[in-house]
Design a protein around this motif. Sequence first.
Motif, mmCIF file in Angstrom:
data_model
loop_
_atom_site.group_PDB
_atom_site.id
_atom_site.type_symbol
_atom_site.label_atom_id
_atom_site.label_comp_id
_atom_site.label_asym_id
_atom_site.label_seq_id
_atom_site.Cartn_x
_atom_site.Cartn_y
_atom_site.Cartn_z
ATOM 1 N N PHE A 5 0.846 -1.201 0.000
ATOM 2 C CA PHE A 5 0.000 0.000 0.000
ATOM 3 C C PHE A 5 0.869 1.233 0.000
ATOM 4 C CE2 PHE A 5 -4.564 -1.044 1.356
ATOM 5 C CZ PHE A 5 -4.539 -2.265 0.713
ATOM 6 N N PRO A 6 0.366 2.300 -0.578
ATOM 7 C CA PRO A 6 1.105 3.557 -0.425
ATOM 8 C C PRO A 6 1.136 3.984 1.032
ATOM 9 C CG PRO A 6 -0.999 3.930 -1.505
ATOM 10 C CD PRO A 6 -0.840 2.450 -1.433
ATOM 11 N N LYS A 7 2.123 4.709 1.362
ATOM 12 C CA LYS A 7 2.322 5.089 2.762
ATOM 13 C C LYS A 7 1.322 6.162 3.133
ATOM 14 C CE LYS A 7 6.228 5.034 5.734
ATOM 15 N NZ LYS A 7 7.674 5.219 5.799
ATOM 16 N N ILE A 8 0.769 5.999 4.343
ATOM 17 C CA ILE A 8 -0.205 7.000 4.802
ATOM 18 C C ILE A 8 0.324 7.573 6.098
ATOM 19 C CG2 ILE A 8 -2.568 7.404 5.547
ATOM 20 C CD1 ILE A 8 -3.139 4.719 3.898
ATOM 21 N N LYS A 9 0.577 8.867 6.080
ATOM 22 C CA LYS A 9 1.077 9.530 7.283
ATOM 23 C C LYS A 9 -0.043 10.317 7.915
ATOM 24 C CE LYS A 9 5.924 10.547 6.530
ATOM 25 N NZ LYS A 9 6.371 11.559 5.577
ATOM 26 N N VAL A 10 -0.056 10.286 9.241
ATOM 27 C CA VAL A 10 -1.021 11.146 9.960
ATOM 28 C C VAL A 10 -0.236 12.042 10.907
ATOM 29 C CG1 VAL A 10 -2.945 11.225 11.561
ATOM 30 C CG2 VAL A 10 -2.858 9.459 9.811
ATOM 31 N N PRO A 45 5.825 7.345 17.816
ATOM 32 C CA PRO A 45 5.576 6.142 17.028
ATOM 33 C C PRO A 45 4.414 5.317 17.569
ATOM 34 C CG PRO A 45 7.899 6.404 17.472
ATOM 35 C CD PRO A 45 7.216 7.495 18.194
ATOM 36 N N GLY A 46 4.373 5.176 18.846
ATOM 37 C CA GLY A 46 3.325 4.336 19.416
ATOM 38 C C GLY A 46 1.928 4.893 19.252
ATOM 39 N N GLN A 47 1.822 6.132 18.975
ATOM 40 C CA GLN A 47 0.514 6.785 19.105
ATOM 41 C C GLN A 47 -0.404 6.519 17.922
ATOM 42 O OE1 GLN A 47 2.103 10.790 20.114
ATOM 43 N NE2 GLN A 47 0.643 10.634 21.829
ATOM 44 N N VAL A 48 0.168 6.291 16.777
ATOM 45 C CA VAL A 48 -0.658 5.971 15.616
ATOM 46 C C VAL A 48 -0.308 4.571 15.155
ATOM 47 C CG1 VAL A 48 -1.189 6.551 13.246
ATOM 48 C CG2 VAL A 48 -0.779 8.365 14.897
ATOM 49 N N PHE A 49 -1.342 3.725 15.079
ATOM 50 C CA PHE A 49 -1.083 2.375 14.591
ATOM 51 C C PHE A 49 -1.622 2.245 13.201
ATOM 52 C CE2 PHE A 49 -2.205 -2.093 14.006
ATOM 53 C CZ PHE A 49 -0.940 -2.643 14.130
ATOM 54 N N ASN A 50 -0.809 1.938 12.314
ATOM 55 C CA ASN A 50 -1.190 1.891 10.913
ATOM 56 C C ASN A 50 -1.367 0.457 10.472
ATOM 57 O OD1 ASN A 50 -1.507 2.111 8.227
ATOM 58 N ND2 ASN A 50 -0.036 3.765 8.007
ATOM 59 N N HIS A 51 -2.612 0.118 10.239
ATOM 60 C CA HIS A 51 -2.906 -1.279 9.864
ATOM 61 C C HIS A 51 -2.327 -1.600 8.499
ATOM 62 C CE1 HIS A 51 -5.660 -2.195 13.183
ATOM 63 N NE2 HIS A 51 -5.921 -0.872 13.157
ATOM 64 N N SER A 52 -2.326 -0.628 7.674
ATOM 65 C CA SER A 52 -1.905 -0.894 6.284
ATOM 66 C C SER A 52 -0.407 -0.964 6.148
ATOM 67 C CB SER A 52 -2.420 0.232 5.387
ATOM 68 O OG SER A 52 -1.705 1.406 5.702
ATOM 69 N N HIS A 53 0.169 -1.018 7.269
ATOM 70 C CA HIS A 53 1.631 -0.871 7.262
ATOM 71 C C HIS A 53 2.304 -1.841 6.310
ATOM 72 C CE1 HIS A 53 5.652 -0.104 8.312
ATOM 73 N NE2 HIS A 53 5.385 0.542 9.432
#
Lengths: 1264, 158, 139
Positions: free
Chosen positions: A1161-1166, A1236-1244
């Motif tokens: 997947f393309p990278k998604i940053k928040v 890092p811990g604060q956002v968990f990216n499932h699509s990682h």
Amino acid sequence: MECQEERPIIYTMENKPIVTCAGDHNLFTSLYTSLAQQLPREPMEWRRTYGRAPKMIHLEANFVQFKEELLPKDGNKALLTFPFLHIYWTDCCDTEAYKSSVKEDMLRWHNSLRTHGSADWVIIVVESNDTKKKNKTNILPRSSIVDKIRSDFCNKQNDRCVVLSDPLKDSSRSQESWNSLLLKLRTLLLMSFTKNLGRFEDDMRTLREKRTQPGWSFCEYFMVQEELAFVFEMLQQFEDALVQYDELDALFTQYVLNFGAGDTANWLGSFCAPVRNWSGLLLRRPIDMEKRDSIQHEEASLLDLRSYLFSRQCTLLIFLQRPWEVTQRALELLHNCVQELRLLEVSVVDGALDCWVFLSCLEVLHRIEGCCDQAQLAANSSHTVGLWAYATDKLKSLGELCGLVSEKGPTSEDLNKTVDLLAGLGDERPETVNSLQSPYKKLKEALSSVEAFERHYLELSHAAMEMYRAIGRVRSARLVGKSLAEFHMRKGDPKKAETFLQEALKSYLSEGWSLPVTHTRRQIAECQKLLDRKEDYLQTSALLAGDSNLSTEERTHFCQEILNFAGKPGNPSHKATLSMSVFAQLTQLQFHPACASVHSGAALKVELTLRCMMPISVHIQQLAASIHFDVDHGGTHGRTKRAQRRTNLGVIEFKMGDSLAGLPCSAAPGPSLELDEVQDRSPSDNSLNSTGVVCKNTHLLLHHHEGTSLPDTLNCVSPPTVTMKEGAQMLKVQDVTLAPGNNSIVFTAPSGQAGTYTLRQLCATVGEVQFVLSHIYPSVRYEVYSQEPQLTVEPLSEPLLAGLPQMVKFTLLTGHYTVKKGDALQLSNAETLPILPSTSCTARISSPTAELVSESTLSIQSSEKVTSISLPPTPPYHVLEFQLEVVCVIPSGSERPANERLTNGEVRHRPRSYSHPDTPMTAIDQRMSIDCPWSIYSTLLALTFYIPFKTKHSLLSAGNRKYIQVCVQNVSDVNFTLAEVKLTEKQHASLELQSLNTKTHQLLCSKHSLFCLWEVRWKDELPSCMKCVFSASFSPLSQDTSAFKPFHYQFQLERVTTLYSVKAEISPPAGEQHCRSGLLCGLEVCITRLTEPAEGEIAEESKTDPDGLKVTKLMYEVADSNSNWAVCGKSSGMVLMPMKVNATHKVHIEVMPLFAGHLPFPKIKVLRYLPHTAALAIQPDPDSCVENDSLSLLDKTLDDQGDTASIRSRGSVHSVGSGDQQQRGVAMPRLEAFSPGQVFNHSHTQQVLVLPATDDHIMEVNAT
Amino acid sequence: MAHEAPFQLLHSELIHYICKTADGADSENGRSVTKLENMGFRVGQGLIERLTKDTARFKDELDVMKFICKDFWTCVFKKQIDNLRTNHQGIYVLQDNKFLLLCHMSAGKQYLEHAPKYLAFTCGLVRGALSNMGVKSIVTAEVSVMPACKFQVMIQKL
Amino acid sequence: MAVCIAVIAKENYPLYIRSVATQNELKFHYTVHTSLDVVEEKISSVGKALGDQRELYLGLLYPTEDYKVYGYVTNSKVKFVIVVDSSNTSLRDNEIRSMFRKLHNSFTDVMCNPFYNPGDPIQSKAFNGVVSGMMVQTG
């Protein structure tokens, strides 16, 4: 009319060849004068037989009246009385008279001549007009008379009749006839000479040939040849005359030699007769008739013959203007005579020859003086000086013979001798009777009395010396001087003698003639002894005692002389001082230790090698070397090196000033030249113009030659005034015995005070005698230094590892300090560096030369503040060594000790850790401060430890679940076992860290890493911040488990709770089952809020949604790092996010896969969007900063993989915008990254299948 | 001209050896050339003794120099010195336009920097010869274009 | 033949001096040393005297009652001196010459001997042998 008188022929220069005159006497008489005058006027060439060179000679003649008896009887050898030409004079002009009388007379004359076979005659017809006038009657032509005479007498010899016309008129005609007459006469004379001398010489030769026959007499032959000589002399042919005498001389010499060789010619008889008369040469008469007669009568002694012969030669030589040949021949003659008498074993009275030689020398000299002016004499003294010297010698030996040279005058016996000698002189010759300065008188007077003799002798010697000097024959002059000195000694006048001797000695020394030197020295010694010049005498004796030219006995004698003097007590105030070089030579000097440099108080030995030149061993009361001391501060090891370099291994060679055997200074080479290469480059381009060889020390070489001074050993003809300076310090040895040859003497050198000690003088005392070496060169010095104590600590093994017990070595150089009992080192403990009390700690004490002196155990007391190590007593300049075990505590994470004061009151530094360039390990400098007994200041020492581990941690999340990973990397070279790996969290009891590590013990090899993992469990809620301590115990693999040491690592995690989860869906385009590359697909991003707003989270007060919920702005960004996807439309956007659980926000974005396959997947940053008004999230405190960088090193590698959480990243601001926006306090809207811990990216790690596009062409289009 | 080859070659070897055995310091402060010169000196002494055994006594310094330039040079280098100059104050310049020990090396400037080594021995040779004749001197040399070279003799006035 | 033979260095110190054992050595040292005067005289008068062909052989230096002293100088200014007994009349000038030549040849060898250091006293056995050859008494 002297010409007509009969006169006895005396052999003098007045002799002229005899010409007889017959015929008309008055006529001749009238013409005689002009004839006698005119005959010699013109020279005439005389052609000679036997190829002898022709000579021009002026002919003279002695005209005498013709007498029958003048004509030589046959067999008569006389030449001087021989008439060479016969003339008949006539002026008869009428035939009658001629016929009647004249012709008869002529015939008678002519016949008598013919009977005596002499063909040398001429008839002169004189005619004058007046005679014609007289008788006019029957005049015949004049010529007729002449013709008659010619026809009557000279048959076909017309030239034997000459006409002289009008001789008394002066008319051209008469002149002519005169000339032709004279010419005729001369020619005839010469013809006659040639004929008759030739004949004579032939006879002479035949006579000489007979010399081997018995009965042949040398004397007779002598007379014959001398006759010839006389004739030549008469004809002024002195060369030829001299030749005659030289031939006789040679002939005689040859005879004597043959006699010597055994052939006894009987005629030598008279010559071998004992010498009765020795009244020297007589050169004042042209001919010494007495002697000539004695020869003629064969009664001549050898001396008579020689004397006569020489007197003749002398006369001729002087005629020939060759006076200097006379002197030279004279000398040869005298020597020769002496030899010949010896050879012929002629008995001679003692001293007779000396008299003869003496008189002869003076006679010759007088003769020469008589015929030369002063200037000539001066210029030619080189020719006369020999005679002077010879005469001097002879006079001297005469004086000795007659007892005139002894201190107490001549004995009666001497007087008798004298009388005999004087008798042999006979009476004085008449020539010199009334000259005051005749040799005869001189000799008589000289032998008359002691005083007279002295006067004459000195006069002669000085004359001789002066002449020698004048012509630069210095050596000869000195030799005369020496014999003069001997004379003075005999006369008991050593004072005068010495000056001459010293002068001579100088020249022998300067030219290196050892034997004469020795001999002269001995004479000088004698003088000095007589003169009672103690020191000089001793000096000379010393020289002689060491003189290899002398026999051992003699040397021993002189050595004894010194010892005797030394033996007898003199005044103690003044000892006789001599230069040492004559007694013993310092050949070598050696230091022990070789470096010639010691610390104060240490033992330093100086070993001298003395080459004693005495023939026997000599006992010396004291040998002392004076020392010059000068303090120089800070004398330390530095100068030791120099000392070593200067004296190679402490040995100094002294070059031999070998007094005699060696070459004189003149031969000594100067400085040797040093060359170098040069290159001359052109200034423009650096190319070589020329190269060459040049001399570097030209100036030295060119100037060294002037003034070659003698080495002082050579020089000390009289001892140099040497005095021993009483230096403050001295090297002394008592009672040494120097054996002949090399001796080695060992001194113990003072080394109390630090500084430089220079050996100045050397002095050997033998009783009353001191031998002093006034200047020791090359200069010899040694150094004494003092040194501060030094304490050093160094690791026993590199590298020192932190955390483990390590051995460190303490080294104490005591220097000048003496470690007393009870002295101790006080180490101020730092808890970071505890010293492990060990049971057996031994100290080694070793001397400066590194040999072990003693070993002793140390006692170590340690309180928690101080460790005191009590040192064993140690002497100065020793080395004290011991080892201690220390541990360096590894700083764990963030412990922050209060700055405490150390016991010694200075601020204690926290050990700073830093990364060391040449190891991967982190280094820690551990300073320790030690109080030493010798100093009030405490010594600071630093040890560098290395931390064997690198530790890093990371937070891992899975949805809400959290894991902590710790990675321990072994960066040391040691292998460890790791045990009891624990992770603890202090504050939150609720929190549970569940280890997921199975093994208890773990092997951690060098350069390996160990990963440990814990799951974080929590009850109600996860604390936003966790302070964790990782702890483990480790020990080197080798050691047993008891040696385990703890290792701690502290770290802190913040904001670990997951705030948002991000999900993403990719939906294929409508009607498609799968995505296709090149076709747009939909990307749906769903952001869900997972937690309630936590404290510290900033909301936007203004922005509230209708439900009154706080909202926060997030920003999302879709970015494809590795361009698998093309994002169409806006890739990023802002979302308002209500801050409540499960609040969700979806975003739809068009994307297009560019490739087929399973694409990630393309990278998604928040990101958190902060309004400008908003305050900063965190104010980082300075301490933590410090904390940070103290640890940042530990997890530097972490930053590289910066995605996972790290302490460093805490609170740091990540901005999307450009750098300048980063500055704090700039009021602008900002983006802030979540931890890092604060956002968990499932699509990682999600992927989606993408099928290849049906039509490549299209894809291509799209791709662009 | 083969008969002088051995000398030529031996000479080169000699230099090679001296320079090889010399350490850095030597070569740079000219100790090797000095060493070579000293060798030459001794050789010169012996050689001149031999060569002058049958010659007439020398009148003066110049006489000696001439001998060096003619007989001596010919004996060693198979040719005479091409030009002898003097200032009559004790300085002589001997010029050899084709110096045996250089002519096999190069013509011109090649190896010029090495030339001095090849002259040192000869300098000594001349100095030795002269000193044995009782003429103390300092001999130096110069090359600008090989194989020509100049030797300068500076007489030490005693 | 010869009763004393000496070699004298440039600087006038003896390099070698040997005399027949029978006679007083010292006397010869003095004689030879003194003869240097004449040697120097002759050397310095080089060229002054006309028709002097500058021979190495200097001829008779000076006669004494007992001895004749002859001199010779090499071009290296080393002097040879030969002393013969005056009573020994068998020696003619050219014999002396040849003695000097022999001496000179042998000396040259000494000079070229690597073990000889110029200026040192001569110890060469070979040279000594040559000298002995000249000193043996021949009537």
